[in-house]
Design a protein around this motif. Structure first.
Motif, PDB file in Angstrom:
ATOM      1  N   VAL A 160       0.856  -1.181   0.000  1.00 47.14           N
ATOM      2  CA  VAL A 160       0.000   0.000   0.000  1.00 47.14           C
ATOM      3  C   VAL A 160       0.892   1.231   0.000  1.00 47.14           C
ATOM      4  O   VAL A 160       1.957   1.234   0.615  1.00 47.14           O
ATOM      5  CB  VAL A 160      -0.946   0.013   1.231  1.00 47.14           C
ATOM      6  CG1 VAL A 160      -0.169  -0.058   2.538  1.00 47.14           C
ATOM      7  CG2 VAL A 160      -1.842   1.248   1.222  1.00 47.14           C
ATOM      8  N   TYR A 161       0.490   2.237  -0.757  1.00 51.07           N
ATOM      9  CA  TYR A 161       1.154   3.529  -0.609  1.00 51.07           C
ATOM     10  C   TYR A 161       0.105   4.617  -0.457  1.00 51.07           C
ATOM     11  O   TYR A 161      -0.988   4.540  -1.008  1.00 51.07           O
ATOM     12  CB  TYR A 161       2.131   3.831  -1.750  1.00 51.07           C
ATOM     13  CG  TYR A 161       1.535   4.140  -3.106  1.00 51.07           C
ATOM     14  CD1 TYR A 161       0.882   5.348  -3.362  1.00 51.07           C
ATOM     15  CD2 TYR A 161       1.683   3.242  -4.156  1.00 51.07           C
ATOM     16  CE1 TYR A 161       0.373   5.636  -4.615  1.00 51.07           C
ATOM     17  CE2 TYR A 161       1.176   3.523  -5.412  1.00 51.07           C
ATOM     18  CZ  TYR A 161       0.521   4.721  -5.637  1.00 51.07           C
ATOM     19  OH  TYR A 161       0.011   5.008  -6.877  1.00 51.07           O
ATOM     20  N   GLU A 187      -6.891  12.914   6.848  1.00 52.46           N
ATOM     21  CA  GLU A 187      -5.857  12.734   7.869  1.00 52.46           C
ATOM     22  C   GLU A 187      -5.443  11.265   7.823  1.00 52.46           C
ATOM     23  O   GLU A 187      -6.178  10.396   8.292  1.00 52.46           O
ATOM     24  CB  GLU A 187      -6.389  13.104   9.258  1.00 52.46           C
ATOM     25  CG  GLU A 187      -6.777  14.558   9.411  1.00 52.46           C
ATOM     26  CD  GLU A 187      -5.573  15.488   9.325  1.00 52.46           C
ATOM     27  OE1 GLU A 187      -4.449  15.056   9.659  1.00 52.46           O
ATOM     28  OE2 GLU A 187      -5.756  16.644   8.921  1.00 52.46           O
ATOM     29  N   ILE A 188      -4.290  10.985   7.251  1.00 51.02           N
ATOM     30  CA  ILE A 188      -3.939   9.592   6.963  1.00 51.02           C
ATOM     31  C   ILE A 188      -3.239   8.868   8.111  1.00 51.02           C
ATOM     32  O   ILE A 188      -2.999   7.669   8.020  1.00 51.02           O
ATOM     33  CB  ILE A 188      -3.044   9.503   5.711  1.00 51.02           C
ATOM     34  CG1 ILE A 188      -1.669  10.143   5.981  1.00 51.02           C
ATOM     35  CG2 ILE A 188      -3.726  10.099   4.511  1.00 51.02           C
ATOM     36  CD1 ILE A 188      -0.635   9.805   4.934  1.00 51.02           C
ATOM     37  N   VAL A 189      -2.934   9.565   9.189  1.00 53.66           N
ATOM     38  CA  VAL A 189      -2.126   8.950  10.246  1.00 53.66           C
ATOM     39  C   VAL A 189      -2.764   7.670  10.773  1.00 53.66           C
ATOM     40  O   VAL A 189      -2.107   6.627  10.877  1.00 53.66           O
ATOM     41  CB  VAL A 189      -1.873   9.944  11.397  1.00 53.66           C
ATOM     42  CG1 VAL A 189      -1.148   9.256  12.545  1.00 53.66           C
ATOM     43  CG2 VAL A 189      -1.071  11.132  10.905  1.00 53.66           C
ATOM     44  N   ALA A 194      -2.897   1.822  11.057  1.00 52.79           N
ATOM     45  CA  ALA A 194      -3.702   0.598  10.950  1.00 52.79           C
ATOM     46  C   ALA A 194      -3.128  -0.330   9.885  1.00 52.79           C
ATOM     47  O   ALA A 194      -3.021  -1.545  10.093  1.00 52.79           O
ATOM     48  CB  ALA A 194      -5.152   0.958  10.628  1.00 52.79           C
ATOM     49  N   ALA A 195      -2.740   0.239   8.749  1.00 59.84           N
ATOM     50  CA  ALA A 195      -2.166  -0.581   7.673  1.00 59.84           C
ATOM     51  C   ALA A 195      -0.873  -1.240   8.130  1.00 59.84           C
ATOM     52  O   ALA A 195      -0.618  -2.414   7.841  1.00 59.84           O
ATOM     53  CB  ALA A 195      -1.922   0.281   6.437  1.00 59.84           C
ATOM     54  N   PRO A 200       2.143  -5.640   8.496  1.00 61.85           N
ATOM     55  CA  PRO A 200       3.428  -4.931   8.459  1.00 61.85           C
ATOM     56  C   PRO A 200       4.284  -5.344   7.266  1.00 61.85           C
ATOM     57  O   PRO A 200       4.251  -6.506   6.862  1.00 61.85           O
ATOM     58  CB  PRO A 200       4.095  -5.324   9.777  1.00 61.85           C
ATOM     59  CG  PRO A 200       3.400  -6.558  10.221  1.00 61.85           C
ATOM     60  CD  PRO A 200       2.012  -6.497   9.666  1.00 61.85           C
ATOM     61  N   PRO A 201       5.021  -4.384   6.699  1.00 55.50           N
ATOM     62  CA  PRO A 201       5.864  -4.705   5.541  1.00 55.50           C
ATOM     63  C   PRO A 201       7.026  -5.602   5.939  1.00 55.50           C
ATOM     64  O   PRO A 201       7.363  -5.718   7.083  1.00 55.50           O
ATOM     65  CB  PRO A 201       6.355  -3.338   5.069  1.00 55.50           C
ATOM     66  CG  PRO A 201       6.180  -2.424   6.220  1.00 55.50           C
ATOM     67  CD  PRO A 201       5.082  -2.985   7.065  1.00 55.50           C
TER      68      PRO A 201
END
Length: 201
Positions: A160-161, A187-189, A194-195, A200-201
């Protein structure tokens, strides 16, 4: 007639010479495509000095050292014209300003506006971390990504980006499928956290 003393001398000296450590002055098989760059301060620091040497040995590369700025190495880099440059830096030498200085220097090797060599930075919280990177023999394969700026997914199957250019927009990809656009809260924080926590990457 050989005496016992002569016998001991003749037999012992070659064995002693075989035990004397020999320091190689540069790479055994010079690799003109690769150069290792570091600071004299890094070179003088135990542990980090070994990281520099290990990277140079791994690539049979020449080592170049600077005092205050990487730009000091420009004449040598222009003479050598390496295709690849490995930079070894201690954590406090790898900040934004220093990385910018490396990038500017490596764009001036040839008289054109583009980057003139592929380069990468080897660092870590401690020298042992950096040494682990240098000693790696298998390539790093990115299988999942997460970014806060648009990046191409390429061969990465999952990720995801978050798009800094469009408020609340993100692109998600699952199992190598087509990327899907999602418009969320501007507000993407919270979405970013959550992502990260969910996958997790």
């Amino acid at each position: 007639m050989r005496t016992l003393g002569t016998f001991i001398f003749v037999r012992l000296v070659p064995m002693l010479l075989a035990c004397v450590p020999v320091a190689a002055d540069g790479p055994v098989r010079p690799n003109h495509d690769y150069v290792v760059v570091s600071s004299h301060r890094c070179r003088a620091t135990d542990g980090w000095r070994q990281v520099v040497g290990a990277l140079a040995a791994k690539h049979d590369a020449k080592m170049l050292f600077f005092d205050e700025s990487p730009s000091e190495l420009l004449p040598a880099l222009q003479r050598l014209r390496p295709r690849m440059i490995g930079v070894v830096a201690m954590p406090d030498e790898a900040g934004r300003d220093r990385v910018g200085a490396f990038n500017r220097t490596f764009r001036r090797i040839i008289d054109d506006p583009w980057l003139d060599a592929r380069w990468g930075l080897v660092t870590g919280a401690a020298w042992a971390d950096a040494m682990e990177v240098v000693r790696a023999t298998t390539p790093l394969i990115v299988r999942r990504l997460m970014a806060n700026t648009p990046v191409p997914f390429g061969p990465v199957a999952d990720g995801v980006y978050f798009d800094e250019g469009v408020a609340g927009r993100r692109m998600e990809r699952t199992n190598g499928g087509e990327p899907v656009e999602v418009i969320g809260d501007i507000e993407i924080v919270d979405d970013f956290v959550a992502a990260f926590n969910d996958d997790p990457p």
